[in-house]
Design an enzyme around this catalytic site. Structure first.
Site, PDB file in Angstrom:
ATOM      1  N   GLU A  49       0.815  -1.222   0.000  1.00  0.00           N
ATOM      2  CA  GLU A  49       0.000   0.000   0.000  1.00  0.00           C
ATOM      3  C   GLU A  49       0.847   1.270   0.000  1.00  0.00           C
ATOM      4  O   GLU A  49       0.406   2.311  -0.467  1.00  0.00           O
ATOM      5  CB  GLU A  49      -0.963   0.010   1.189  1.00  0.00           C
ATOM      6  CG  GLU A  49      -2.092  -1.006   1.071  1.00  0.00           C
ATOM      7  CD  GLU A  49      -1.732  -2.360   1.646  1.00  0.00           C
ATOM      8  OE1 GLU A  49      -0.541  -2.590   1.971  1.00  0.00           O
ATOM      9  OE2 GLU A  49      -2.634  -3.204   1.774  1.00  0.00           O
ATOM     10  N   PHE A 111     -11.116  -7.389  13.779  1.00  0.00           N
ATOM     11  CA  PHE A 111     -10.025  -7.808  12.902  1.00  0.00           C
ATOM     12  C   PHE A 111      -9.730  -6.710  11.869  1.00  0.00           C
ATOM     13  O   PHE A 111     -10.638  -6.203  11.223  1.00  0.00           O
ATOM     14  CB  PHE A 111     -10.380  -9.116  12.201  1.00  0.00           C
ATOM     15  CG  PHE A 111      -9.319  -9.571  11.229  1.00  0.00           C
ATOM     16  CD1 PHE A 111      -8.058  -9.938  11.683  1.00  0.00           C
ATOM     17  CD2 PHE A 111      -9.564  -9.616   9.869  1.00  0.00           C
ATOM     18  CE1 PHE A 111      -7.068 -10.333  10.799  1.00  0.00           C
ATOM     19  CE2 PHE A 111      -8.579 -10.019   8.974  1.00  0.00           C
ATOM     20  CZ  PHE A 111      -7.334 -10.380   9.441  1.00  0.00           C
ATOM     21  N   GLN A 112      -8.472  -6.349  11.741  1.00  0.00           N
ATOM     22  CA  GLN A 112      -8.013  -5.315  10.813  1.00  0.00           C
ATOM     23  C   GLN A 112      -8.710  -3.975  11.040  1.00  0.00           C
ATOM     24  O   GLN A 112      -8.979  -3.235  10.103  1.00  0.00           O
ATOM     25  CB  GLN A 112      -8.148  -5.773   9.352  1.00  0.00           C
ATOM     26  CG  GLN A 112      -7.164  -6.893   9.017  1.00  0.00           C
ATOM     27  CD  GLN A 112      -7.055  -7.207   7.536  1.00  0.00           C
ATOM     28  OE1 GLN A 112      -8.005  -7.018   6.780  1.00  0.00           O
ATOM     29  NE2 GLN A 112      -5.894  -7.695   7.123  1.00  0.00           N
ATOM     30  N   LYS A 161     -17.253  -1.035   5.851  1.00  0.00           N
ATOM     31  CA  LYS A 161     -17.694  -2.070   4.907  1.00  0.00           C
ATOM     32  C   LYS A 161     -19.211  -2.107   4.771  1.00  0.00           C
ATOM     33  O   LYS A 161     -19.735  -2.281   3.674  1.00  0.00           O
ATOM     34  CB  LYS A 161     -17.166  -3.432   5.385  1.00  0.00           C
ATOM     35  CG  LYS A 161     -17.399  -4.565   4.401  1.00  0.00           C
ATOM     36  CD  LYS A 161     -16.724  -5.852   4.874  1.00  0.00           C
ATOM     37  CE  LYS A 161     -16.860  -6.948   3.828  1.00  0.00           C
ATOM     38  NZ  LYS A 161     -16.166  -8.180   4.255  1.00  0.00           N
ATOM     39  N   MET A 487      24.229   9.095   2.448  1.00  0.00           N
ATOM     40  CA  MET A 487      24.146  10.379   3.131  1.00  0.00           C
ATOM     41  C   MET A 487      24.469  10.216   4.620  1.00  0.00           C
ATOM     42  O   MET A 487      25.129  11.071   5.221  1.00  0.00           O
ATOM     43  CB  MET A 487      22.753  10.997   2.948  1.00  0.00           C
ATOM     44  CG  MET A 487      22.657  12.438   3.440  1.00  0.00           C
ATOM     45  SD  MET A 487      23.835  13.552   2.637  1.00  0.00           S
ATOM     46  CE  MET A 487      22.832  14.220   1.292  1.00  0.00           C
TER      47      MET A 487
END
Lengths: 583, 190
Positions: A49, A111-112, A161, A487
Site C-alpha cells: 500500500e 479484525f483489521q 464495509k 548520506m
C-alpha cells in the site's frame, strides 16, 4: 436510481474525473472492488500500500491533478500513512480511500480495525469517516475540493464495509458547503504595491522560489516577473524546473546542498521575495543568520506560513500565480523614478557571475587512484547524472529517492520545465522513487520517466517493479549503487570522525540485475565510465518493460557544497578543490 | 511562576493563586483565551486539542457547547503560553476545515464567566457561617448533607478564585469548575 454505497463511491470518483487509482484490495474493501470491474477508472494493482500512496503522489506531481489511492482497513491503512505524511509535507493533492470495519464493529478491536482518521489527523488536510451511504457524494466532492484548492494536500476518506453495502441513491451534491474553509485567492492590492516598492528599489534582490510556484502553475508569471525586474532566481528542491536552469538569471538550488552562488546571493540580498516557499530549515540554515540584511516579501496561499520562521516585511496571502501576475502588473504600470530598471542591477548580476565563475558545481572527475579499493569505483555518481541528462529527451521526467543521489540529481540535472522533477522533499522518504516513477509514467505515458535511486532506497520499495511489469508501465531506474547508506555515511565521515556505524550495505547483495529480471524488468550493470552512456542508450531504447541499471559508483563521493546542520549559510563548505578560493 | 492547580493528596485540587509578590489575579494575564466557532461535527475537538498537544501546550481549561445556531459550537480554551507560539497555533487552528472563526481574547478585553460547584464541610458549628459567606458572594446552596453543603456559584473567574479561598478553611471536599467562557467586551459610546 438505487445503488450500493460502493457503487456510489465509484460513481462519485468517476464524476470527479478520476482516470486512474492505485490500490490493493482486502477484506474491508471487497464491496468497493466489485464495481471497479465495471468502472471506466483504471486500477493499478500495487504490491504494497505504500507503493499505492507514492504512485498517486508521482501521478499528482506530474499532472497537477489529485492522485487517488484505495486501500483496505487496518494494515492497509497504516501502510499508507507514510505517503500521506509525505504528501502533506510537499503539498501534493491526494485522495486516499481506506476500508474500515463495519460501523457496529468500530471501537471493538475488530479484525483489521485501526482508528485511521485519528492516526492521520496530523498528516492530512482533512479526513472523514463516512457513517451513512447518503453522505458519499457530498464527502467525495468535499474531499477533492479540499485536496486541490488553496495549499494542496492529502485527504483521507474512511469507508466502513457495511456503508459500502448499504442501499442508497446518488445525486449530484452541488457546490461544496464548507463554512470553515475558504482559501485565499486574490492578493491585497496594498500588499502588492508595497512588495512592488521594495522590489523596484532593491539593489540586490533575489526571488526565492518554492514548490508553491509549481503547484500554482505560475512559471509563466514568474518568467514575466524576472523579465520586468531583472531579479535573479533561486529554485528550492521542490521548485526545480519552476524556472529554467538555462536562464542566465537562474542561480539554481539554495540550501544545505545548494550551490555557492544561490546560497550566498540570499545571504547578501537586500530584498528577498519568497514565492510559495516556506523558509525550510534545509534552506535557511541557522535562522538567525539567514539573509540577515534582507527585507522579506512572503507570498503564500497558506496564512500559517507567514511569519512561521521569518517575519516578513510584506505578506501577500494569495494564490501564487495571482500574486505574481498582480506584482508584474503593478511594476509594469510604473513610470519615471518608480519604474523598474533591470539595468540598475548590473553590479549585482556581475557579482553573481563572479561567484558562479569561482564556485561552479564541481566534482572530482578523475578516477580514484587504484580504483579497486573497497567501495572505490571509477564511475562518479555525478557523471552518471550528467550523461543521463545529455542522453534523454529535454522533457524527461526525473524522479528520485532520498539521500546523496537525490542531491546530485537536483544539482547536476538541468531542469527547464515545471513538473519534470518528482522527489520527496519535506519528509525525506527513502523508497519514494520507484513507486513515484510508476505513478509519474501513468500520468504522463508520453514522457520518458527515469528514476535516479540509491541502493538503500531501492531496497525499500523495489517490489513495485512487479507492478510496473505486470501493468506495462515502462519506467527506467538508475541505481547509483555505492554500497552504502551514503548520506548517513557522509555525516559519519564529516561529523563522527569516520566512525561508520551500520551504513555499509553491499554492492552485490542483492544482485540488482537478477532481482530486476526476476521482476520482469531488463537488468543492466555498469562498472566503468565508458559503459555509462551505452547502458543509458540501451535503456532508452526499451519501451515495453521497465529497465533497471545498476551503476557501480564511487562510494567515497561526498555531496558538496554543504552547510553543516545548524550552521550559518555563511559557513558553507565548498568542494575541497575550491576551498582556497574562499580566502 | 507560582503553581496554579496542583494535585494534592487524593485528587484534590487547590485553588489557583497569583504568583508570590504579584497582585492577585496577575498570573491570569499570562493566560490566553482562544474562542473558536466550529462546525458541530464529530472529531472536531480532538483536531483542535491535537494542535496544542503536538507542541506540548497544556490546555488550562476548556468549555464546549452549542451556539444559537445548531450547526455550530463554540469552544473556549485557556492556555498558558508565550504569545509567539500561540500565534502559530491560532494560524494552524484556522486551517482546520471545521473551524469557522477564531478570536483570541485578552482578559482585559473580555467578559468572562465560569461556573463552580463546590462541596464544603459544614457541621452544626460552621454551617451558618458557610451559608452566610455564600450569600455574600451571591452563591447558592444547592444540596445539604449531614455535615456538608454543595454550593453553586456563577461569576467571573477571579471572583470564583476568591470564593474558593474563602471556603478553603472550612474544608473543600469536592470541587468542579466548568472552565471559562468568554465574549468580547461591548463598545460603549461616551
Amino acid at each position: 436510481m438505487e445503488l450500493t454505497g460502493a457503487q456510489s463511491l465509484i460513481k462519485s470518483l468517476e464524476q470527479q474525473g478520476v482516470e486512474v487509482m492505485f490500490g490493493l484490495p482486502g477484506g474491508a474493501t471487497l464491496p468497493v472492488y466489485d464495481p471497479i470491474i465495471d468502472s471506466s477508472i483504471r486500477h493499478v494493482l500495487v504490491r504494497h500500500e505504500q507503493g499505492a500512496g507514492h504512485a498517486a503522489e508521482g501521478y499528482a506531481q506530474v499532472t497537477g491533478r489529485p492522485g487517488v489511492a484505495l486501500v483496505t482497513s487496518g494494515p492497509g491503512a497504516t501502510n499508507v500513512v507514510t505517503p500521506l505524511a509525505n504528501a502533506y509535507m510537499d503539498s501534493t493533492p491526494l485522495v486516499v480511500v481506506t476500508g474500515q470495519v463495519s460501523r457496529a464493529a468500530i471501537g471493538t478491536d475488530a479484525f483489521q480495525e485501526v482508528d485511521i482518521t485519528g492516526i492521520t489527523a496530523g498528516v492530512t488536510k482533512h479526513n472523514w469517516l463516512v457513517t451513512d451511504a447518503s453522505d458519499i457524494p457530498r464527502v467525495v466532492a468535499e474531499a477533492f475540493h479540499i485536496a486541490t484548492t488553496g495549499r494542496p494536500g492529502p485527504v483521507l476518506v474512511d469507508f466502513p464495509k457495511d456503508v459500502a453495502n448499504q442501499r442508497t441513491t446518488w445525486s449530484d451534491p452541488g457546490p461544496v458547503d464548507l463554512p470553515g474553509y475558504s482559501p485565499p485567492v486574490d492578493p491585497d492590492p496594498q500588499a502588492i504595491a508595497a512588495a512592488a516598492d521594495l522590489l523596484v528599489r532593491a539593489e540586490r534582490p533575489v526571488l526565492y522560489v518554492g514548490g508553491g510556484v509549481v503547484k500554482a502553475s505560475a512559471s509563466a508569471a514568474l518568467a514575466a516577473l524576472v523579465e520586468v525586474t531583472g531579479a535573479p532566481v533561486v529554485t528550492t528542491l521542490m521548485a526545480r524546473g519552476a524556472f529554467p536552469d538555462s536562464h542566465p538569471l537562474c542561480l539554481g538550488m539554495p540550501g544545505m546542498h545548494g550551490n555557492y552562488t544561490a546560497v550566498t546571493a540570499m545571504q547578501r540580498a537586500d530584498v528577498l521575495v519568497a514565492l510559495g516557499s516556506r523558509f525550510d530549515d534545509r534552506v535557511t540554515g541557522k535562522v538567525d543568520a539567514f539573509a540577515p540584511g534582507a527585507k522579506v516579501v512572503h507570498v503564500d496561499v497558506d496564512r500559517a506560513e507567514i511569519g512561521k520562521v521569518r517575519r516578513p516585511d510584506v505578506a501577500v496571502v494569495a494564490d501564487c500565480r495571482a500574486a505574481i501576475e498582480a506584482l508584474v502588473a503593478a511594476i509594469a504600470s510604473r513610470s519615471g523614478d518608480d519604474a523598474a530598471d533591470p539595468s540598475r542591477l548590473a553590479p549585482w548580476v556581475a557579482q553573481l557571475d563572479e561567484w558562479r565563475a569561482r564556485f561552479p558545481l564541481v566534482y572530482d572527475a578523475d578516477a580514484p587512484s587504484g580504483a579497486s579499493g573497497a567501495g572505490r569505483s571509477a564511475v562518479k555518481p555525478q557523471f552518471v547524472i550528467e550523461q543521463l541528462r545529455a542522453a534523454t529527451p529535454a522533457d524527461t521526467i526525473l524522479v528520485s529517492g532520498v539521500g546523496q543521489h537525490q542531491m546530485w540529481a537536483s544539482q547536476h540535472w538541468t531542469f527547464d520545465q515545471p513538473r519534470t522533477w518528482v522527489n520527496s522533499g519535506g519528509l525525506g522518504t527513502m523508497g519514494f522513487a520507484v513507486p513515484a516513477a510508476i505513478g509519474a509514467k501513468v500520468g504522463r505515458p508520453d514522457r520518458t520517466v527515469w528514476a535516479v535511486d540509491g541502493d538503500g532506497c531501492f531496497q525499500m520499495t523495489a517490489q513495485e517493479l512487479v507492478t510496473a511489469s505486470a501493468e506495462q508501465i515502462p519506467v527506467k531506474i538508475a541505481i547509483l549503487n555505492n554500497a552504502y547508506l551514503g548520506m548517513v555515511r557522509q555525516w559519519q565521515h564529516m561529523f563522527y570522525e569516520e566512525r561508520y556505524s551500520e551504513v555499509y550495505l553491499s554492492p552485490d547483495l542483492p544482485d540488482y540485475v537478477l532481482w530486476a529480471e526476476s521482476m520482469g524488468c531488463v537488468g543492466l550493470r555498469v562498472h566503468s565510465p565508458e559503459e555509462v552512456l551505452p547502458a543509458i542508450e540501451k535503456a532508452n531504447e526499451i519501451d515495453d518493460r521497465p529497465v533497471v541499471v545498476d551503476f557501480r559508483t564511487d562510494s567515497m563521493e561526498q555531496v558538496y557544497p554543504m552547510v553543516p546542520s545548524g550552521a550559518s549559510n555563511d559557513d558553507i563548505v565548498v568542494h575541497p578543490s575550491q576551498q582556497g578560493e574562499l580566502r | 511562576m507560582s503553581a496554579r492547580r496542583e494535585p494534592v493528596g487524593t485528587g484534590r485540587v487547590v485553588p489557583m493563586r497569583a504568583a508570590a509578590g504579584e497582585p492577585h489575579g496577575a498570573a491570569r494575564l499570562r493566560h490566553h483565551v482562544v474562542t473558536l466557532l466550529v462546525e458541530n461535527k464529530a472529531g472536531v475537538l480532538v483536531r483542535v486539542a491535537g494542535l496544542f498537544a503536538r507542541r506540548g501546550f497544556n490546555i488550562f481549561s476548556l468549555a464546549v457547547a452549542p451556539t444559537h445556531d445548531p450547526r455550530f459550537s463554540r469552544i473556549s480554551i485557556v492556555v498558558d503560553v508565550e504569545s509567539a507560539p500561540l500565534e502559530q497555533v491560532v494560524d494552524q487552528l484556522d486551517k482546520l476545515v471545521n473551524v469557522v472563526e477564531i478570536t483570541e481574547l485578552h482578559p482585559l478585553e473580555a467578559r468572562e464567566a465560569e461556573l463552580l460547584l463546590l462541596t464544603v464541610s459544614a457541621d452544626a458549628v460552621s454551617r451558618s457561617q458557610v451559608i452566610q459567606l455564600a450569600e455574600v458572594f451571591g452563591a447558592r446552596v444547592v444540596d445539604v448533607g449531614t455535615d456538608a453543603l454543595t454550593v453553586r456559584f456563577a461569576s467571573s473567574p477571579e471572583e470564583i478564585d476568591d470564593f474558593e479561598e474563602v471556603m478553603r478553611p472550612y474544608g473543600i471536599r469536592e470541587l468542579q469548575r466548568t472552565g471559562r467562557i468568554a465574549l468580547p467586551k461591548l463598545v460603549r459610546e461616551d
